[in-house]
Enzyme design. Sequence first.
Site, PDB file in Angstrom:
ATOM      1  N   ILE A  61      38.093  31.934  36.099  1.00 51.31           N
ATOM      2  CA  ILE A  61      38.722  31.907  37.411  1.00 51.31           C
ATOM      3  C   ILE A  61      40.106  32.527  37.259  1.00 51.31           C
ATOM      4  O   ILE A  61      40.898  32.087  36.415  1.00 51.31           O
ATOM      5  CB  ILE A  61      38.817  30.459  37.932  1.00 51.31           C
ATOM      6  CG1 ILE A  61      37.406  29.878  38.077  1.00 51.31           C
ATOM      7  CG2 ILE A  61      39.579  30.394  39.243  1.00 51.31           C
ATOM      8  CD1 ILE A  61      37.362  28.384  38.286  1.00 51.31           C
ATOM      9  N   SER A  70      42.982  32.509  38.700  1.00 49.18           N
ATOM     10  CA  SER A  70      44.230  31.755  38.838  1.00 49.18           C
ATOM     11  C   SER A  70      44.459  30.707  37.744  1.00 49.18           C
ATOM     12  O   SER A  70      45.524  30.111  37.672  1.00 49.18           O
ATOM     13  CB  SER A  70      44.280  31.075  40.205  1.00 49.18           C
ATOM     14  OG  SER A  70      43.196  30.171  40.333  1.00 49.18           O
ATOM     15  N   CYS A  71      43.492  30.505  36.884  1.00 47.85           N
ATOM     16  CA  CYS A  71      43.579  29.490  35.828  1.00 47.85           C
ATOM     17  C   CYS A  71      44.615  29.889  34.767  1.00 47.85           C
ATOM     18  O   CYS A  71      44.621  31.017  34.281  1.00 47.85           O
ATOM     19  CB  CYS A  71      42.192  29.338  35.190  1.00 47.85           C
ATOM     20  SG  CYS A  71      42.153  28.319  33.714  1.00 47.85           S
ATOM     21  N   SER A  72      45.476  28.956  34.388  1.00 55.26           N
ATOM     22  CA  SER A  72      46.525  29.252  33.406  1.00 55.26           C
ATOM     23  C   SER A  72      45.942  29.600  32.031  1.00 55.26           C
ATOM     24  O   SER A  72      46.490  30.454  31.323  1.00 55.26           O
ATOM     25  CB  SER A  72      47.501  28.086  33.291  1.00 55.26           C
ATOM     26  OG  SER A  72      46.836  26.918  32.863  1.00 55.26           O
ATOM     27  N   LYS A 102      44.887  33.160  32.101  1.00 51.38           N
ATOM     28  CA  LYS A 102      46.039  34.069  32.002  1.00 51.38           C
ATOM     29  C   LYS A 102      46.436  34.279  30.549  1.00 51.38           C
ATOM     30  O   LYS A 102      46.752  35.399  30.135  1.00 51.38           O
ATOM     31  CB  LYS A 102      47.201  33.551  32.841  1.00 51.38           C
ATOM     32  CG  LYS A 102      46.912  33.648  34.334  1.00 51.38           C
ATOM     33  CD  LYS A 102      48.019  33.054  35.178  1.00 51.38           C
ATOM     34  CE  LYS A 102      47.613  33.116  36.651  1.00 51.38           C
ATOM     35  NZ  LYS A 102      48.589  32.499  37.527  1.00 51.38           N
TER      36      LYS A 102
END
Length: 121
Positions: A8, A10-12, A15
């Site tokens: 996903i 937006s998941c840290s 990233k």
Amino acid sequence: MSITIYGIKSCSTMKKAFTKLDELGVNYNFHDYKKQGIDKESVQRWIDELGIDKVLNKRGTTWRKLTDEQKQAADANIDTAIDLLVENTSMIKRPIVEGEIKDKLFLLCGYDEEAFDTTFS
């Protein structure tokens, strides 16, 4: 060399994985569960290789929001667990990275900097 990273955007943790792959100069395709979903065959393949305990994220809010009956059913039956993962992709541990390097297949689950370095260096 064909590599796909699943997760996903937006998941840290995702990233971190994107940054690491970019630092290592790895070209990859990104498969976003939220936009593209995931097929049952992929989830089955990951579980066959890594085990349900590695692929199913029981620490996340999606798992915690399931009813006790859903949790018990998933724990009791692998097919039920797979169906839940396909329906609730947020419960799949992130990232899943799979592909082939120099004719060798690999599958990583979760972000482990050392595993990324070993696999892609």
